[in-house]
Structures are given as structure tokens and as C-alpha cells.
Design a protein around this motif. Sequence first.
Motif, PDB file in Angstrom:
ATOM      1  N   PHE A  11     -27.194 -17.968 -32.990  1.00 34.84           N
ATOM      2  CA  PHE A  11     -27.062 -16.989 -33.397  1.00 34.84           C
ATOM      3  C   PHE A  11     -26.858 -16.121 -31.861  1.00 34.84           C
ATOM      4  O   PHE A  11     -27.955 -16.525 -31.123  1.00 34.84           O
ATOM      5  CB  PHE A  11     -28.260 -16.155 -34.162  1.00 34.84           C
ATOM      6  N   PRO A  35     -44.290 -22.166 -35.099  1.00 35.42           N
ATOM      7  CA  PRO A  35     -44.629 -21.040 -34.653  1.00 35.42           C
ATOM      8  C   PRO A  35     -43.521 -19.981 -35.105  1.00 35.42           C
ATOM      9  O   PRO A  35     -42.483 -20.245 -35.727  1.00 35.42           O
ATOM     10  CB  PRO A  35     -44.244 -20.994 -33.128  1.00 35.42           C
ATOM     11  N   ASN A  36     -43.768 -18.765 -35.137  1.00 39.99           N
ATOM     12  CA  ASN A  36     -42.821 -17.687 -35.138  1.00 39.99           C
ATOM     13  C   ASN A  36     -41.284 -17.895 -34.621  1.00 39.99           C
ATOM     14  O   ASN A  36     -41.437 -17.932 -33.313  1.00 39.99           O
ATOM     15  CB  ASN A  36     -43.401 -16.358 -35.123  1.00 39.99           C
ATOM     16  N   SER A  38     -39.302 -20.522 -35.083  1.00 35.95           N
ATOM     17  CA  SER A  38     -39.005 -21.856 -34.775  1.00 35.95           C
ATOM     18  C   SER A  38     -37.687 -22.285 -35.768  1.00 35.95           C
ATOM     19  O   SER A  38     -37.286 -23.326 -35.609  1.00 35.95           O
ATOM     20  CB  SER A  38     -40.277 -22.724 -35.027  1.00 35.95           C
ATOM     21  N   GLN A  80     -38.815 -14.600 -48.372  1.00 33.25           N
ATOM     22  CA  GLN A  80     -40.159 -14.011 -47.815  1.00 33.25           C
ATOM     23  C   GLN A  80     -40.345 -12.748 -48.042  1.00 33.25           C
ATOM     24  O   GLN A  80     -41.394 -12.357 -48.516  1.00 33.25           O
ATOM     25  CB  GLN A  80     -40.009 -14.142 -46.188  1.00 33.25           C
ATOM     26  N   HIS A 185     -48.240 -19.939 -43.208  1.00 26.71           N
ATOM     27  CA  HIS A 185     -49.114 -19.942 -41.885  1.00 26.71           C
ATOM     28  C   HIS A 185     -50.324 -20.049 -42.228  1.00 26.71           C
ATOM     29  O   HIS A 185     -51.342 -20.208 -41.355  1.00 26.71           O
ATOM     30  CB  HIS A 185     -48.969 -18.661 -41.053  1.00 26.71           C
TER      31      HIS A 185
HETATM   32  N1  LIG Z   1     -29.045 -13.286 -38.943  1.00 26.05           N
HETATM   33  C1  LIG Z   1     -29.731 -13.471 -37.578  1.00 26.05           C
HETATM   34  N2  LIG Z   1     -28.941 -12.991 -36.412  1.00 26.05           N
HETATM   35  C2  LIG Z   1     -29.578 -13.239 -35.196  1.00 26.05           C
HETATM   36  N3  LIG Z   1     -30.744 -13.920 -34.786  1.00 26.05           N
HETATM   37  C3  LIG Z   1     -31.527 -14.351 -36.035  1.00 26.05           C
HETATM   38  C4  LIG Z   1     -30.930 -14.110 -37.285  1.00 26.05           C
HETATM   39  N4  LIG Z   1     -31.754 -14.896 -38.074  1.00 26.05           N
HETATM   40  C5  LIG Z   1     -32.631 -15.465 -37.423  1.00 26.05           C
HETATM   41  N5  LIG Z   1     -32.387 -15.101 -36.252  1.00 26.05           N
HETATM   42  C6  LIG Z   1     -33.372 -15.603 -35.085  1.00 26.05           C
HETATM   43  O1  LIG Z   1     -33.609 -16.864 -35.081  1.00 26.05           O
HETATM   44  C7  LIG Z   1     -35.049 -17.414 -34.718  1.00 26.05           C
HETATM   45  C8  LIG Z   1     -35.301 -18.323 -35.844  1.00 26.05           C
HETATM   46  O2  LIG Z   1     -35.554 -17.014 -37.196  1.00 26.05           O
HETATM   47  P1  LIG Z   1     -36.514 -17.751 -38.333  1.00 26.05           P
HETATM   48  O3  LIG Z   1     -36.563 -16.685 -39.237  1.00 26.05           O
HETATM   49  O4  LIG Z   1     -35.631 -19.029 -39.034  1.00 26.05           O
HETATM   50  O5  LIG Z   1     -37.836 -18.171 -37.919  1.00 26.05           O
HETATM   51  P2  LIG Z   1     -39.165 -18.751 -38.580  1.00 26.05           P
HETATM   52  O6  LIG Z   1     -39.410 -19.820 -38.100  1.00 26.05           O
HETATM   53  O7  LIG Z   1     -38.976 -18.442 -40.009  1.00 26.05           O
HETATM   54  O8  LIG Z   1     -40.199 -17.403 -38.286  1.00 26.05           O
HETATM   55  P3  LIG Z   1     -41.512 -16.982 -39.068  1.00 26.05           P
HETATM   56  O9  LIG Z   1     -42.513 -17.829 -38.940  1.00 26.05           O
HETATM   57  O10 LIG Z   1     -41.700 -15.802 -37.977  1.00 26.05           O
HETATM   58  O11 LIG Z   1     -41.158 -16.538 -40.343  1.00 26.05           O
HETATM   59  C9  LIG Z   1     -35.627 -16.034 -34.402  1.00 26.05           C
HETATM   60  O12 LIG Z   1     -35.437 -15.768 -32.933  1.00 26.05           O
HETATM   61  C10 LIG Z   1     -34.724 -15.002 -34.993  1.00 26.05           C
HETATM   62  O13 LIG Z   1     -34.906 -13.886 -34.412  1.00 26.05           O
END
Ligand SMILES: Nc1ncnc2c1ncn2[C@@H]1O[C@H](COP(=O)(O)OP(=O)(O)OP(=O)(O)O)[C@@H](O)[C@H]1O
Length: 246
Positions: A11, A35-36, A38, A80, A185
Motif C-alpha cells: 500500500f 501484532p496490529n 502485521s 472485523q 488477539h
Molecule cells: N487500503 C489500505 N490502504 C493503505 N494501507 C492499508 C490498507 N489496508 C491496510 N493497510 C495497512 O496495511 C497494514 C496491515 O494492515 P492489516 O489490517 O492487514 O493488519 P492486521 O494484522 O489485520 O492488524 P490488526 O491486528 O490491527 O487488525 C497496516 O499498516 C494498515 O494500515
Amino acid sequence: MISVNNIYKKFGSLEVLQDFNLNFEAGISYAMMGPNGSGKTTLIKTILGMVIPDSGDIEVQGKSIKGEFAYRANIGYMPQIGRYPGNIKIGQLFRMMQDMRPGIENYDMELVRNFGLDEMMDKPMHTLSGGTRQKVSACLAFMFHPVIYILDEPTAGLDPMAVEVLKNKIKKERDQGKLFLITSHILSELEELTTHAIYLYEGKVFFNNSIEELKETTGETKFSTAIARLMEWSLKKQPQKKPNHV
Ligand SMILES: Nc1ncnc2c1ncn2[C@@H]1O[C@H](COP(=O)(O)OP(=O)(O)OP(=O)(O)O)[C@@H](O)[C@H]1O
């Protein structure tokens, strides 16, 4: 049943999934942790065709999903955060989704009954609490007898009774050989519901093996401590006892 082959997704300048390879087999329930930020939700959305990878391919039931939509009918997805038109009533939403699946006559309404939503069919979506919206999302994920369930933080926002209802339903379907991919989590919940652990760190698969193997690799007997150990290793980027953990 699902194979994720060399997936790469950026992204902007953020590399969210880096050369990702994973296989999900029928009859196995997978806990996806990390982690958040990831990449868990991004991976799920890529499997569902809601995010298009920059390179690589995903196969579901032996067929590439590129340009395909029909395969989605075999996947029950609980997002989610479920987003629905505000003025539509619960009953109308269920009927609309059922009308979109004309081939299915026998719907799985067990969660609808056990959550007590059959008493709330006339309530518009915009009047619902966050937990009730979550129950609606769960009902839709299970309604059409999918063979694959992808549940993104399924119990977030649910009250303890609803959590039990949903966990019992997951166990019932899991025991019938369905594939589950669950992110959460809440480690105790993942240990109860799944047999296989996938740990993501900074867009890469850091661990991918059975929970039994996870405990052996980390030398820990408790699931939560084993995950804490993985987190420690990922932060320090230390090699694990067994080099071929992925
Ligand atoms: N459409 C998008 N545009 C820009 N960045 C994005 C987009 N979708 C996700 N991201 C970024 O990609 C990264 C991974 O996000 P993702 O939601 O897959 O993480 P996650 O592991 O599911 O996190 P969480 O545990 O917080 O739900 C993050 O830094 C998020 O900000």
C-alpha cells in the motif's frame, strides 16, 4: 483447499505482504496471529478477492481466483466490522442474502435462533448495538453451509453468552471437517478453537505449524507463553531452536 503462492502486496510504500506462501487444508482450524498491522486482515481480504495482490496467485479448491467470483459462495466470511445499509431490517437483510444464493434452499439458522435474532427481525440495522451487528455478521457467515470459514476477530464486541454460542457453533462445524481460519488477539479462544498456529510479523510468515509443534519449538507447555516467546523472537529476530519452523 486454499494455497497462497508468492503473494506480494504494497500500500504506497508500505510492504504489507512480502512473498507470502501458505497452504490451508480441509478439516484443519488455523489461528492467525500477529501484532496490529502485521497483515492478517489484508491476507484475508486477498483470499476473498477484496484486495488485489501486486503479484502472486491464490488458489481455492484447486482453481486460481484471478477474475473469479463464484468461489466466494464456498466461503463464510465474518468481517472485523460488518457494514450494512442503515435502513434495512435484519429480516430483510437475511432474505436479500438468501435471494442472492438461489441454489440453496436449506439455510443454517442455528445461530439466528441461539442469538435470539429471530425475535429482532424487524429492527433496522442502524438501531443495532455493535454486538448485535456482530451477531448478524456471524449468522450470515454460517447461513449458507460453506466449506471454508474465515472469521476476522469473531468474538470482538460480543457478550460472554454470545461468545459461548458462537464458539459452540464453530466447534460443531469444525468437528464436521470444515476449514476454519480465525484471527483473534484472544489467545485462550484460539487455543480452544484451533489446532494450527500461523504467526505473522511485518508482512512475513514467522511461524506456521501445529500448536503441538509450537509448544515443542518454544519449549513452553502453555499456548499463551509459547506465543509470547514467538513475539520475543520476532522482535529480536532471533533464530529459533528448530530452523525449519515455516
Ligand atoms: N487500503 C489500505 N490502504 C493503505 N494501507 C492499508 C490498507 N489496508 C491496510 N493497510 C495497512 O496495511 C497494514 C496491515 O494492515 P492489516 O489490517 O492487514 O493488519 P492486521 O494484522 O489485520 O492488524 P490488526 O491486528 O490491527 O487488525 C497496516 O499498516 C494498515 O494500515
